[in-house]
Design an enzyme around this catalytic site. Structure first.
Site, mmCIF file in Angstrom:
data_model
loop_
_atom_site.group_PDB
_atom_site.id
_atom_site.type_symbol
_atom_site.label_atom_id
_atom_site.label_comp_id
_atom_site.label_asym_id
_atom_site.label_seq_id
_atom_site.Cartn_x
_atom_site.Cartn_y
_atom_site.Cartn_z
ATOM 1 N N VAL A 27 64.485 20.007 28.153
ATOM 2 C CA VAL A 27 65.678 20.057 27.313
ATOM 3 C C VAL A 27 65.379 19.382 25.972
ATOM 4 O O VAL A 27 64.735 18.332 25.927
ATOM 5 C CB VAL A 27 66.872 19.374 28.027
ATOM 6 C CG1 VAL A 27 68.111 19.377 27.146
ATOM 7 C CG2 VAL A 27 67.168 20.064 29.351
ATOM 8 N N GLY A 28 65.849 20.021 24.898
ATOM 9 C CA GLY A 28 65.622 19.461 23.559
ATOM 10 C C GLY A 28 64.134 19.464 23.243
ATOM 11 O O GLY A 28 63.404 20.410 23.553
ATOM 12 N N TYR A 54 61.757 18.115 24.566
ATOM 13 C CA TYR A 54 60.815 18.094 25.691
ATOM 14 C C TYR A 54 60.164 19.459 25.961
ATOM 15 O O TYR A 54 59.258 19.530 26.771
ATOM 16 C CB TYR A 54 61.504 17.564 26.954
ATOM 17 C CG TYR A 54 61.595 16.042 27.036
ATOM 18 C CD1 TYR A 54 62.219 15.315 26.031
ATOM 19 C CD2 TYR A 54 61.074 15.342 28.118
ATOM 20 C CE1 TYR A 54 62.319 13.935 26.095
ATOM 21 C CE2 TYR A 54 61.165 13.959 28.197
ATOM 22 C CZ TYR A 54 61.791 13.256 27.182
ATOM 23 O OH TYR A 54 61.880 11.886 27.257
ATOM 24 N N ASP A 92 58.794 15.993 36.674
ATOM 25 C CA ASP A 92 59.006 15.679 35.251
ATOM 26 C C ASP A 92 58.069 16.530 34.390
ATOM 27 O O ASP A 92 56.898 16.710 34.745
ATOM 28 C CB ASP A 92 58.676 14.199 34.979
ATOM 29 C CG ASP A 92 59.916 13.309 35.057
ATOM 30 O OD1 ASP A 92 60.982 13.777 35.491
ATOM 31 O OD2 ASP A 92 59.789 12.123 34.688
ATOM 32 N N TYR A 145 54.892 -0.286 40.731
ATOM 33 C CA TYR A 145 55.484 -1.343 41.551
ATOM 34 C C TYR A 145 54.872 -1.504 42.934
ATOM 35 O O TYR A 145 55.379 -2.263 43.737
ATOM 36 C CB TYR A 145 56.990 -1.078 41.711
ATOM 37 C CG TYR A 145 57.697 -1.017 40.382
ATOM 38 C CD1 TYR A 145 58.046 -2.189 39.711
ATOM 39 C CD2 TYR A 145 57.971 0.205 39.782
ATOM 40 C CE1 TYR A 145 58.658 -2.132 38.469
ATOM 41 C CE2 TYR A 145 58.584 0.268 38.541
ATOM 42 C CZ TYR A 145 58.919 -0.910 37.887
ATOM 43 O OH TYR A 145 59.524 -0.853 36.664
ATOM 44 N N GLU A 178 66.803 8.099 39.472
ATOM 45 C CA GLU A 178 65.747 7.393 40.226
ATOM 46 C C GLU A 178 66.374 6.337 41.141
ATOM 47 O O GLU A 178 65.925 6.129 42.274
ATOM 48 C CB GLU A 178 64.759 6.747 39.263
ATOM 49 C CG GLU A 178 63.544 6.143 39.951
ATOM 50 C CD GLU A 178 62.471 5.736 38.958
ATOM 51 O OE1 GLU A 178 61.506 6.506 38.775
ATOM 52 O OE2 GLU A 178 62.597 4.654 38.345
HETATM 53 N N1 U5P Z 1 64.274 15.401 29.930
HETATM 54 C C1 U5P Z 1 64.422 16.455 29.032
HETATM 55 N N2 U5P Z 1 64.882 16.194 27.773
HETATM 56 C C2 U5P Z 1 65.205 14.936 27.338
HETATM 57 C C3 U5P Z 1 65.064 13.863 28.250
HETATM 58 C C4 U5P Z 1 64.590 14.137 29.519
HETATM 59 O O1 U5P Z 1 64.126 17.598 29.364
HETATM 60 O O2 U5P Z 1 65.619 14.789 26.181
HETATM 61 C C5 U5P Z 1 63.785 15.691 31.294
HETATM 62 C C6 U5P Z 1 62.311 16.004 31.316
HETATM 63 O O3 U5P Z 1 62.038 16.902 32.376
HETATM 64 C C7 U5P Z 1 61.680 14.663 31.617
HETATM 65 C C8 U5P Z 1 62.690 14.070 32.567
HETATM 66 O O4 U5P Z 1 60.406 14.805 32.191
HETATM 67 O O5 U5P Z 1 63.963 14.545 32.131
HETATM 68 C C9 U5P Z 1 62.683 12.548 32.633
HETATM 69 O O6 U5P Z 1 62.917 12.001 31.372
HETATM 70 P P1 U5P Z 1 62.086 10.741 30.826
HETATM 71 O O7 U5P Z 1 62.562 9.607 31.662
HETATM 72 O O8 U5P Z 1 60.641 11.077 31.065
HETATM 73 O O9 U5P Z 1 62.427 10.636 29.397
#
Ligand code: U5P
Length: 296
Positions: free
Chosen positions: A66-67, A69, A154, A179, A246
């Site tokens: 999203v965005g 990413y 992710d 951890y 999480e």
């Molecule tokens: N994610 C997005 N866009 C964003 C923020 C997060 O697609 O702006 C999704 C991605 O798949 C990313 C996951 O791997 O959420 C976890 O986000 P982060 O904790 O790695 O930022």
């Protein structure tokens, strides 16, 4: 070393004799509830593939981009094609608000990709939080008819080495690389009793990473449904768990023990130096500039 011996009676798989005395002793490879913890050297890759291949399984793989990413998709998909469930049917479900920016990556035979449009958001916490809901509804709409297992990953990550059928199980979680040497009272679980993700200081097994969970489609369906419900309940009480999904995942897995646990080989971080027990890094989060890629 495995050889296929073609004799008159058909093919036989020849492999090293298993032993109950000889094996890895530097790490624990089973949980106290007797689920395997998967480390390099605890499984025979060819043997295990040989068990699962004839089942003609389809593995759903969900990934959110999203965005900004979306920029991570190319490396994610290209490296997955090299290392992830090679030789199996894989169906990627890419959730994005920018379908036109999804790169076209050559997929091997038996591998498919569906792009599913989702809304963008100004808050990264919301993107992360809504993943459970979106996975749940996509399982209802299509994945339960299209796949046997599912992995939810992710996108800001790359595969570096084999991730294969040794990872399959009813409910699969991965130990967070940050951890595993800590005591449970220092895990970043949600510690406020007002949240449905709350875990007491004297409880908890491992700290699981939210960057991967998986298993049978129906087991993951229940996980996403429960976590989504609890997240919404918290939101109704104006509380957001410390690490969003999480935290809810960790609470869920405390009550519903995973049937297979993947070692941190399956979730490393590029900024973390390899430790001696990690013989191979299979999947790791890339180093990213949060200020640059997140919406705010
Ligand atoms: N994610 C997005 N866009 C964003 C923020 C997060 O697609 O702006 C999704 C991605 O798949 C990313 C996951 O791997 O959420 C976890 O986000 P982060 O904790 O790695 O930022």
């Amino acid at each position: 070393q495995i050889t296929i011996d073609e004799d008159q009676k058909g093919s036989r798989l020849l492999y090293k004799q298993p032993s109950i005395l000889d094996g890895r002793t530097d790490v624990v490879s089973v949980t106290p509830w007797l689920a395997p913890i998967v480390w390099e050297g605890t499984f025979d890759p060819v043997l295990i593939d040989n068990i699962y291949k004839p089942m003609n399984l389809t593995i759903a793989t969900t990934v959110f981009a999203v965005g900004k990413y979306v920029r991570f998709l190319q490396d994610f998909l290209e490296t997955a094609e090299k290392h992830f469930m090679v030789g199996f049917n894989v169906h990627y479900y890419v959730f994005t608000d920018r379908p036109h920016d999804v790169p076209s990556v050559n997929l091997a035979q038996g591998r498919h990709l569906s792009v599913i449009q989702v809304p963008g958001s100004n808050r990264w916490q919301e993107i992360s939080a809504r993943r459970m809901e979106i996975i749940q509804t996509t399982i209802e709409r299509q994945i339960r008819r299209e796949a046997d297992y599912i992995f939810c990953l992710d996108v800001d990550s790359k595969f570096h080495a084999r991730w294969g059928s040794e990872s399959l199980g009813r409910l699969v979680a991965v130990i967070h690389p940050g951890y595993y040497e800590e005591t449970r009272d220092s895990f970043p679980y949600e510690r406020r009793p007002a949240s449905t993700a709350y875990i007491r200081m004297d409880e908890g097994d491992y700290y699981y990473g939210g960057a991967m969970f998986g298993g049978f489609v129906e087991d993951v369906y229940t996980l996403t449904k429960v976590c989504r419900k609890r997240f919404e309940e918290d939101a109704g009480n104006s509380i957001e768990a410390a690490w969003q999904e999480e935290s809810h995942l960790n609470r869920y897995l405390l009550d519903n023990k995973p049937s297979k646990v993947l070692s941190p080989e399956y979730l490393w971080q590029d900024l973390k130096a390899k430790t001696k027990e990690v013989k191979v890094i299979r999947f790791s989060g890339v180093i990213k500039n949060y200020a640059e890629v997140r919406p705010n």
